[in-house]
Design an enzyme around this catalytic site. Structure first.
Site, short mmCIF file in Angstrom:
data_model
loop_
_atom_site.label_atom_id
_atom_site.label_comp_id
_atom_site.label_asym_id
_atom_site.label_seq_id
_atom_site.Cartn_x
_atom_site.Cartn_y
_atom_site.Cartn_z
N THR A 19 -1.67 5.63 2.13
CA THR A 19 -2.91 4.88 2.00
C THR A 19 -2.99 3.95 3.21
O THR A 19 -2.04 3.22 3.50
CB THR A 19 -2.95 4.07 0.70
OG1 THR A 19 -2.92 4.95 -0.41
CG2 THR A 19 -4.21 3.20 0.63
N LEU A 32 0.87 -1.17 0.00
CA LEU A 32 0.00 0.00 0.00
C LEU A 32 0.90 1.23 0.00
O LEU A 32 1.98 1.21 0.61
CB LEU A 32 -0.89 0.04 1.25
CG LEU A 32 -1.98 -1.02 1.39
CD1 LEU A 32 -2.74 -0.80 2.71
CD2 LEU A 32 -2.94 -1.00 0.22
N ASP A 33 0.47 2.29 -0.66
CA ASP A 33 1.24 3.54 -0.64
C ASP A 33 1.41 4.01 0.80
O ASP A 33 0.59 3.72 1.68
CB ASP A 33 0.52 4.64 -1.43
CG ASP A 33 0.41 4.33 -2.91
OD1 ASP A 33 1.15 3.44 -3.37
OD2 ASP A 33 -0.42 4.96 -3.58
N ARG A 34 2.45 4.78 1.02
CA ARG A 34 2.76 5.29 2.36
C ARG A 34 1.54 5.92 3.03
O ARG A 34 1.25 5.68 4.20
CB ARG A 34 3.89 6.31 2.27
CG ARG A 34 4.12 7.09 3.56
CD ARG A 34 5.23 8.11 3.41
NE ARG A 34 5.32 8.94 4.59
CZ ARG A 34 6.32 9.79 4.83
NH1 ARG A 34 7.29 9.91 3.97
NH2 ARG A 34 6.33 10.50 5.94
N ARG A 87 -5.20 5.94 -7.67
CA ARG A 87 -4.95 7.38 -7.73
C ARG A 87 -4.76 7.83 -9.18
O ARG A 87 -5.31 8.86 -9.59
CB ARG A 87 -3.73 7.72 -6.89
CG ARG A 87 -3.89 7.37 -5.42
CD ARG A 87 -2.56 7.38 -4.68
NE ARG A 87 -1.98 8.72 -4.63
CZ ARG A 87 -0.75 8.96 -4.23
NH1 ARG A 87 0.05 7.95 -3.85
NH2 ARG A 87 -0.29 10.20 -4.21
#
Length: 351
Positions: free
Chosen positions: A146, A142-144, A250
């Protein structure tokens, strides 16, 4: 600093996958490092970007951009709190807090999920299916900024099986997102390939280029909110991933001209007034539901995670402007009402 190295493929190189060959030649530290270089557009074959699965032919000129003196990462255990929802000898289901990077990099050498997993489990109890000590336990990311549910693997058997299930789309991953604008259709599918942006490697973009990879996202509208003087209205949606590209949701939502509220990077189509971001310091994107078959026992597992405080507070600001929930919105609201609230808030500034 970086330098370029050219390798002309020999007869013995012919038929090998590009990423495997680059690692074999020690041009990159590992196969996964070679994959990242290819995805970042740092490897050219015949003067054009190539896919990692490209089969090399004798005589092809392969040009690689290499770091002059790559920084060596020393990965160790760190006492970082984890919000664990399920754990056995093979895997962990956790709710990742905002601000937590999944694995170390030059920019984030410590304070990552890998460091936390090393402290919680020990290196001997984490899978190493990607061949890098800085990826122990990681099977997806997961993105930082998110938040929400994700998987980590403790055994190699579970790690390989989960990565294959993700590749085959057998792991059901759902996200909640709040986007700018009032979306007209209740459901939709975005099928648009994603690659590194041409002008900035840290960004991704929908592109028609050989290095672009298939990316499919579906969405359901949960609730719409009327526009006001400083914004274009909002739509709360549920997104389902069929592929797992970097920044996929995104990028896809920006592509539809409905960027995610609070996103600091993918902003095309967003209102210019800062108030339209509802006070958020990160993207309104939360991994709220995950369903999969246990890779060892075969048991069907399903988890739901409620919104963390910053997202729920932003959503509450819009309550007076609601245009009503859809049937999908009522369904998801019922799931969320019964779900646990994340116990670790984290920090948008990292650790």
């Amino acid at each position: 600093m970086s330098r370029s190295v050219c390798h002309v493929a020999t007869q013995s190189d012919a038929g090998k996958r590009l990423d495997a060959l680059l690692a074999e030649l020690s041009l990159y530290a590992s196969r996964s490092a070679a994959v990242r270089a290819v995805e970042e557009g740092r490897v050219l074959v015949g003067g054009a970007q190539a896919a990692k699965k490209h089969k090399v032919s004798a005589g092809e000129a392969i040009v690689c951009e290499l770091d002059e003196e790559p920084e060596q990462l020393s990965v160790g255990p760190e006492p970082i709190d984890l919000d664990i929802r399920f754990e056995d000898d093979d895997l962990i289901v956790l709710s990742k807090q905002v601000g937590l990077v999944c694995h170390p990099s030059v920019d984030h050498a410590s304070g990552t999920l890998v460091n936390a997993l090393l402290h919680h489990c020990g290196a001997e109890h984490l899978c190493n299916v990607q061949g890098d000590d800085d990826r122990l336990g990681i099977v997806h990311r997961l993105d930082r900024d998110t938040s929400g549910l994700m998987l980590a693997a403790k055994s190699n058997a579970a790690g390989y099986a989960l990565m294959e299930d993700i590749r085959l789309r057998a792991v059901d991953r759902h996200y909640i997102a709040l986007v700018h604008g009032v979306m007209a259709h209740d459901t939709g599918m975005i099928d648009a390939p994603i690659a590194r942006a041409a002008d900035e490697r840290t960004r991704m973009a929908v592109r028609d280029t050989p290095s672009a990879r298939e990316a499919i996202t579906t969405f359901r509208v949960l609730e719409r909110f009327e526009h006001a003087r400083r914004d274009d209205g909002y739509t709360l949606i549920e997104c389902k991933l069929f592929t797992g590209r970097t920044h996929q949701i995104r990028v896809h939502m920006q592509y539809t001209r409905h960027p995610i509220v609070g996103d600091p990077v993918y902003t095309a189509g967003a209102p210019r007034d800062a108030a339209a971001q509802l006070g958020l310091e990160r993207q309104f994107l939360h991994s709220f539901r995950i369903k999969f078959a246990h890779p060892v026992t075969g048991e069907e597992l399903s988890f739901v995670d409620n919104l963390p405080r910053d997202l729920s507070e932003a959503l509450e600001k819009l309550t007076p402007r609601s245009m009503g929930r859809t049937l999908a919105g009522e369904e998801v609201a019922a799931l969320m009402d019964a779900a646990p609230v994340p116990s670790i808030e984290g920090s948008v500034y990292g650790f």
